[in-house]
Design a protein around this motif. Structure first.
Motif, PDB file in Angstrom:
ATOM      1  N   PHE A 130      -4.500  -0.214  -2.988  1.00 15.85           N
ATOM      2  CA  PHE A 130      -4.589   1.428  -2.698  1.00 15.85           C
ATOM      3  C   PHE A 130      -5.607   1.533  -1.657  1.00 15.85           C
ATOM      4  CE2 PHE A 130      -6.983   5.308  -4.472  1.00 15.85           C
ATOM      5  CZ  PHE A 130      -5.895   6.002  -3.941  1.00 15.85           C
ATOM      6  N   ILE A 148       1.649   7.570  -6.435  1.00 17.52           N
ATOM      7  CA  ILE A 148       0.514   8.387  -6.599  1.00 17.52           C
ATOM      8  C   ILE A 148       1.058   9.814  -6.349  1.00 17.52           C
ATOM      9  CG2 ILE A 148      -1.892   8.797  -6.362  1.00 17.52           C
ATOM     10  CD1 ILE A 148      -2.553   5.842  -6.611  1.00 17.52           C
ATOM     11  N   ASN A 149       1.428   9.676  -4.905  1.00 14.14           N
ATOM     12  CA  ASN A 149       1.775  11.159  -4.379  1.00 14.14           C
ATOM     13  C   ASN A 149       3.037  11.855  -5.123  1.00 14.14           C
ATOM     14  OD1 ASN A 149       0.076  11.760  -1.926  1.00 14.14           O
ATOM     15  ND2 ASN A 149       1.364  10.240  -0.675  1.00 14.14           N
ATOM     16  N   GLY A 187      -9.297  11.151   0.720  1.00 11.49           N
ATOM     17  CA  GLY A 187      -7.620  11.253   0.513  1.00 11.49           C
ATOM     18  C   GLY A 187      -7.012  10.939   1.611  1.00 11.49           C
ATOM     19  N   VAL A 221      -6.239   7.253   2.755  1.00  7.94           N
ATOM     20  CA  VAL A 221      -5.351   6.429   2.308  1.00  7.94           C
ATOM     21  C   VAL A 221      -3.845   7.053   1.874  1.00  7.94           C
ATOM     22  CG1 VAL A 221      -6.725   4.768   0.843  1.00  7.94           C
ATOM     23  CG2 VAL A 221      -6.108   7.235  -0.438  1.00  7.94           C
ATOM     24  N   ASN A 222      -3.749   8.340   2.928  1.00  5.66           N
ATOM     25  CA  ASN A 222      -2.410   8.753   3.152  1.00  5.66           C
ATOM     26  C   ASN A 222      -2.081   9.835   1.822  1.00  5.66           C
ATOM     27  OD1 ASN A 222      -2.377   7.484   5.446  1.00  5.66           O
ATOM     28  ND2 ASN A 222      -1.167   6.093   4.578  1.00  5.66           N
ATOM     29  N   LEU A 223      -3.127  10.354   0.864  1.00  6.79           N
ATOM     30  CA  LEU A 223      -2.735  11.148  -0.141  1.00  6.79           C
ATOM     31  C   LEU A 223      -2.284  12.447   0.147  1.00  6.79           C
ATOM     32  CD1 LEU A 223      -4.929  10.267  -3.216  1.00  6.79           C
ATOM     33  CD2 LEU A 223      -2.785   9.271  -2.464  1.00  6.79           C
ATOM     34  N   LYS A 264      -5.840   0.052   1.227  1.00  5.43           N
ATOM     35  CA  LYS A 264      -5.355  -0.687   2.397  1.00  5.43           C
ATOM     36  C   LYS A 264      -6.700  -1.684   2.723  1.00  5.43           C
ATOM     37  CE  LYS A 264      -3.930   3.337   4.833  1.00  5.43           C
ATOM     38  NZ  LYS A 264      -4.052   4.293   6.040  1.00  5.43           N
ATOM     39  N   VAL A 294       0.979   4.323  -2.700  1.00  6.46           N
ATOM     40  CA  VAL A 294       0.403   5.498  -2.474  1.00  6.46           C
ATOM     41  C   VAL A 294       1.650   6.526  -2.584  1.00  6.46           C
ATOM     42  CG1 VAL A 294       0.068   6.921  -0.341  1.00  6.46           C
ATOM     43  CG2 VAL A 294      -1.324   4.933  -0.973  1.00  6.46           C
ATOM     44  N   SER A 295       2.984   6.031  -2.540  1.00  9.20           N
ATOM     45  CA  SER A 295       4.154   6.756  -2.925  1.00  9.20           C
ATOM     46  C   SER A 295       4.253   7.215  -4.343  1.00  9.20           C
ATOM     47  CB  SER A 295       5.338   6.062  -2.242  1.00  9.20           C
ATOM     48  OG  SER A 295       6.489   6.547  -2.912  1.00  9.20           O
ATOM     49  N   GLN A 297       0.983  -1.238  -0.172  1.00  3.90           N
ATOM     50  CA  GLN A 297      -0.045  -0.006  -0.022  1.00  3.90           C
ATOM     51  C   GLN A 297       0.906   1.191   0.002  1.00  3.90           C
ATOM     52  OE1 GLN A 297      -1.276   2.632   2.612  1.00  3.90           O
ATOM     53  NE2 GLN A 297      -3.023   3.188   1.369  1.00  3.90           N
ATOM     54  N   ASP A 298       1.994   1.155   0.778  1.00  3.87           N
ATOM     55  CA  ASP A 298       3.008   2.320   0.966  1.00  3.87           C
ATOM     56  C   ASP A 298       3.430   2.648  -0.351  1.00  3.87           C
ATOM     57  OD1 ASP A 298       2.444   2.502   3.673  1.00  3.87           O
ATOM     58  OD2 ASP A 298       4.254   1.783   4.326  1.00  3.87           O
TER      59      ASP A 298
END
Ligand code: FES
Length: 661
Positions: free
Chosen positions: A239, A208-209, A265, A268-270, A241, A205-206, A201-202
């Protein structure tokens, strides 16, 4: 003390002495990154240093070479066994190592030289055909973002919500590739590692960020208020989680796979203005058939068609849909990353330095090629590989199993030294001599590469053929074939048919839609009717589970030939071959085919088709007949025989959609 890496990126030569001028970039690494065993390749990518990565960080392609002083190498965890298999001994002695398999240890300061041949050209965003990107435009208020989360690559658009214009785009590899090339290996990683799901997941997300950060640096907007994400089921679960093992462990039509997920957002840590964004993940169609093909279907609009259409999304996870406005059947097949730059030694993404067009002349002696960006060639992209195989077939340089013709007196066909050192006899074809390449090494295609490419094309073709068999539809009944996926826009159709990737039907039936997943997500961002249509589709399609289909394995085995063991399915190749004498190897192979029982398999398949066409039991027939109130005779027949769900009670809003292609 935090660990530090100084990347010295090879730049231009300067002065009379032609001294190298390096671009210096210093990065700090956190304890979490060290304990998560992030490689030099990943750490570089996170900091915008793009090192070549043609095998998705699997330690197979040798393209991520960097140099670290031999004494300094003890500050890294290295896989020396793999190093000696991929690099030459003299390179290892000069300090060369693979960035994807080098992991910094605690409290280390390391200097890493990135040589010019390992610097990646910019990744091209492979967009669809339904959207125009207006980069010159600015955003007047809030922004929207759409994302195609592919197993190998991730692509996104930035949208001005006021005007609905797409004003920017981004693309990169999916950060998860270091955990495995396809969805199955990533699921295994989760199964075998306690924090596996979190690590994956990290990683996504990384990735996408990074896209969001680049958008925020290039364009001004107040905030990102809406995001639509489209991806296969495993990618979507990761994505969000959610643990994807549910996909493996539950029924293929579990309603959880067929609903759209809506989260914020921050859930999911965006970052970069997307913390409060409403994220809408496109509904999937079954366990391994995700929102990406739902989006492809939205773009192709096959649910509005009277006639039967086929949609093929060629990706690491190949997804296929067949049907029309009466019924739709879907399936997923694990194709692997061979067409996306993975598992092929000379393979790479379609970007600067990639060979995308090839012509072979003089019985294999001359190769004419085209390179994207007019750079020196670095490798061959998916569309180039397909053309190359077709050219090898046309010139009789390989036989139907993908073995090189050893009897040909061609300087370009030789034993692979790389495999010879490992005690294996594998032949290869020199496509470009080292005198013309950027790395100063020959670009070659070997028999192992051909095997991987064969697996990929066989998975796609046999998936499509299984849908045809399950529905009783004949290939000449298909009115249109939509091809989606990374290389959809650039594919040479004739070659793709010749190698056995797509059905050998009239060429005018084919339509390329490019990245339909991304464009379909865009439609759902700007048009609620598109969302309603996608959600309705999710509840009304029939999922064909290939792992439970008794004939899929035979279907797949028959497709493990160039083009196929059943030449009646490939008349173009059959006709071509009739005019040319067969090679000895092929004649032998055909004799062996009898022995191996392939003919038997063909007969078995014919029987299976005949069985599928048998009349259903009377009670099923009656039930189906009363249910069906619309549709022409042939559709009624298909519905009866194949037991597809009818798209029923689902008011398609699609005629209101403005989809231009
Ligand atoms: S060997 Fe490192 S990316 Fe291929």
């Amino acid at each position: 003390m935090p660990s530090k890496i100084l990347f010295k990126i090879d730049g231009k030569e300067k002065g009379k002495e032609k001294e190298k001028e390096y671009i210096l970039k210093e990065i700090y690494i956190s304890d979490e990154e060290i304990s998560a065993k992030e490689s030099l390749l990943t750490l570089a990518a996170k900091n915008d240093i793009t090192i070549s990565n043609f095998c998705n960080g699997m330690g197979k392609c040798g393209r991520c070479k960097v140099i670290v002083d031999l004494k300094e190498q003890e500050k890294l965890d290295l896989n020396k066994e793999v190093l000696s298999k991929v690099l030459k001994q003299e390179q290892i002695l000069k300090g060369y190592l693979l960035a994807c398999l080098a992991f910094p240890k605690n409290n280390s300061n390391i200097e890493v030289i990135v040589p010019s041949e390992s610097i990646e050209s910019k990744y091209e965003v492979l967009s669809g055909k339904a959207v125009e990107i207006k980069r010159y435009k600015e955003i007047s208020g809030d922004a929207g973002v759409v994302i195609d989360i592919g197993t190998t690559t991730v692509a996104s658009y930035l949208v001005d919500l006021a005007s609905k214009d797409v004003v920017d785009s981004e693309g990169s590899y999916n950060g998860q590739v270091r955990f495995g090339a396809d969805v199955m290996t990533r699921m295994n990683y989760i199964f075998e590692n306690n924090n596996g799901a979190q690590a994956l997941q990290d990683a996504i997300v990384s990735t996408i960020n990074t896209h969001l950060r680049k958008f925020s640096e290039r364009k001004k907007f107040q905030k990102i208020s809406k995001i639509v994400a489209s991806g296969n089921t495993v990618m979507t679960y990761l994505f969000l989680k959610k643990n994807p093992l549910e996909i493996r462990d539950s029924a293929c039509d579990n309603p959880n796979f067929k609903k759209p997920y809506i989260v914020k957002g921050r859930d999911v840590n965006l970052k970069y203005g997307a913390e409060d964004a409403d994220i809408y993940c496109v509904a999937g169609l079954g366990s391994y058939v995700g929102g990406d093909i739902t989006s492809d279907i939205i773009i192709s609009k096959i649910f509005n068609e009277d006639k039967i259409c086929l949609v093929i999304d060629v990706g690491t996870n190949g997804e296929i849909a067949l049907g029309n406005k009466e019924w739709l059947a879907v399936c997923a097949t694990s194709a692997g990353p061979a067409f996306e730059g993975g598992e092929v030694r000379c393979g790479m993404r379609a970007m600067n330095g990639a060979i995308d067009r090839i012509k072979i002349n003089n019985n294999g002696g001359e190769v004419i090629y085209r390179v994207i960006g007019n750079d020196l060639p670095k490798g061959i992209c998916g569309s180039g590989l397909i053309i190359l195989i077709a050219e090898l077939m046309r010139n009789k340089l390989i036989d139907t199993t993908g073995k090189f013709n050893r009897k040909l007196n061609s300087e370009r066909i030789r034993k692979s030294k790389f495999y010879e050192e490992q005690g294996q006899e594998v032949y290869e074809y020199v496509v470009v001599s080292h005198l013309e390449t950027e790395s100063k090494e020959d670009i070659t295609l070997n028999e192992k590469d051909l095997e991987n490419l064969k697996y990929t094309k066989a998975a796609i073709f046999s998936g499509a053929n299984t849908l045809l068999r399950n529905t009783g539809v004949k290939s000449d009944e298909i009115s249109q074939i939509f091809i989606a996926g990374g290389f959809g826009n650039f594919l040479d159709l004739e070659s793709a048919i010749l190698v056995g990737l797509f059905p050998d039907v009239e060429r005018e039936k084919y339509k390329f839609i490019g990245n339909g997943s991304l464009d379909g997500a865009y439609k759902q961002l700007i048009d609620d009717n598109a969302k309603k249509t996608a959600e309705g589709l999710a509840l009304n399609v029939t999922y064909v589970d290939l792992s439970k289909d008794g004939n899929f394995v035979d279907e797949y085995s028959n497709a493990l030939y160039f083009p196929h063991s059943r030449l009646d399915l490939f008349p173009t190749w059959k006709n071509f071959e009739l005019g040319i004498e067969k090679t000895e190897t092929e004649v032998k192979k055909e004799d062996k085919k009898e022995e191996k029982g392939l003919v038997k398999a063909e007969k078995k398949e014919e029987k299976a088709i005949a069985k599928a066409e048998e009349k259903p039991k009377q009670e099923e027939l009656e039930k189906t007949e009363t249910d069906i109130v619309v549709g022409d005779k042939r559709q009624v027949e298909i519905l009866k025989k194949s037991k597809m769900y009818r798209i029923d009670g689902f008011k398609i809003e699609a005629d209101k959609l403005e989809v231009e292609m």
